[in-house]
Design a protein around this motif. Structure first.
Motif, PDB file in Angstrom:
ATOM      1  N   ALA A 114      -1.377  -9.066   5.635  1.00 19.31           N
ATOM      2  CA  ALA A 114      -2.333  -9.764   6.037  1.00 19.31           C
ATOM      3  C   ALA A 114      -3.106 -10.063   4.698  1.00 19.31           C
ATOM      4  N   ASP A 136      -3.558  -5.023  10.329  1.00 25.47           N
ATOM      5  CA  ASP A 136      -4.660  -5.695  10.724  1.00 25.47           C
ATOM      6  C   ASP A 136      -6.192  -5.289  10.853  1.00 25.47           C
ATOM      7  N   SER A 188      -7.460  -4.185   7.326  1.00 27.01           N
ATOM      8  CA  SER A 188      -7.737  -5.370   6.940  1.00 27.01           C
ATOM      9  C   SER A 188      -9.139  -5.971   7.204  1.00 27.01           C
ATOM     10  N   ARG A 189      -9.370  -5.815   8.607  1.00 31.36           N
ATOM     11  CA  ARG A 189     -10.604  -6.153   9.560  1.00 31.36           C
ATOM     12  C   ARG A 189     -11.787  -5.306   8.922  1.00 31.36           C
ATOM     13  N   SER A 197       2.269  -3.355  11.895  1.00 27.23           N
ATOM     14  CA  SER A 197       1.471  -4.499  11.881  1.00 27.23           C
ATOM     15  C   SER A 197      -0.035  -4.555  12.349  1.00 27.23           C
TER      16      SER A 197
END
Length: 211
Positions: free
Chosen positions: A203, A69, A72-73, A65
């Motif tokens: 995400a 994140d 994706s950032r 997870s």
């Protein structure tokens, strides 16, 4: 003259000794701890392994997870781009390798796993609206424990200002038999022993208007 029956006296003399030895034997607990440990060792260690396995599986889920994140950032801020002719461009293999690097503390990806997924699956797509993003896990059937359907998985992120989704799936192997019936989420249709806990992380985001 009194005649003493030596055999009788000898038997009487040894009778208390035999009784005391029997009582001592009855109260002796030598080896009892070893026997009790042998009886309790198997269920005890099963419980210990079940606790450890559950902890590690949930730690792996948190790790995947966090990797979703992080990646994706980087996509949202333009640190990772796709097919824009920039030094930040990544193809599917490079993106998978970067994702594997994020989870390498607990999950190792071989070169063959990066090239041809068998445990780790990544689905990266762009959508016109947030409402178009799928909210369910794609499966090969409607069965609760059916395997995931990877046919529609892609690597096609959008550019600046686009709406994107990053989803990661990982097949975590469960070893302890005591835990398998309770946390496995993928089970063979032939009824054989299940062994996989499907880790899922998602995400959804809109990229920044990076130059």
């Amino acid at each position: 003259m009194t005649v003493i029956d030596q055999k009788t006296d000898k038997g009487r003399a040894f009778a208390p000794f035999r009784f005391l030895r029997f009582r001592t034997l009855a109260r002796s607990r030598e080896g009892a701890a070893a026997i009790e440990f042998a009886l309790l060792a198997i269920p005890y260690f099963l419980v210990i392994f079940a606790i450890l396995e559950t902890f590690v599986a949930f730690a792996a889920e948190e790790l995947v997870s966090n990797a979703v994140d992080t990646m994706s950032r980087r996509m949202r801020t333009g640190q990772i781009t796709y097919n824009l002719g920039r030094t930040t461009d990544m193809n599917q293999a490079q993106f998978r390798q970067a994702f594997c690097d994020e989870i390498s503390i607990l999950i190792r990806c071989s070169a063959s796993e990066v090239a041809t997924p068998s445990k780790l699956y990544l689905d990266v797509q762009t959508f016109s609206t947030f409402s178009a993003i799928p909210t369910t896990i794609p499966k090969v059937s409607t069965d609760k424990y059916a395997d995931i359907n990877t046919a529609a998985f892609k690597f096609a992120p959008g550019g600046a200002g686009t709406i994107n989704m990053v989803r990661a799936y990982y097949r975590w192997e469960i070893i302890t038999d005591l835990v398998r019936p309770y946390i496995t989420t993928i089970r063979p249709s032939d009824g054989s022993m299940p062994s996989q806990y499907l880790i899922v992380a998602t995400a959804a985001f809109q990229n920044e208007q990076y130059p």
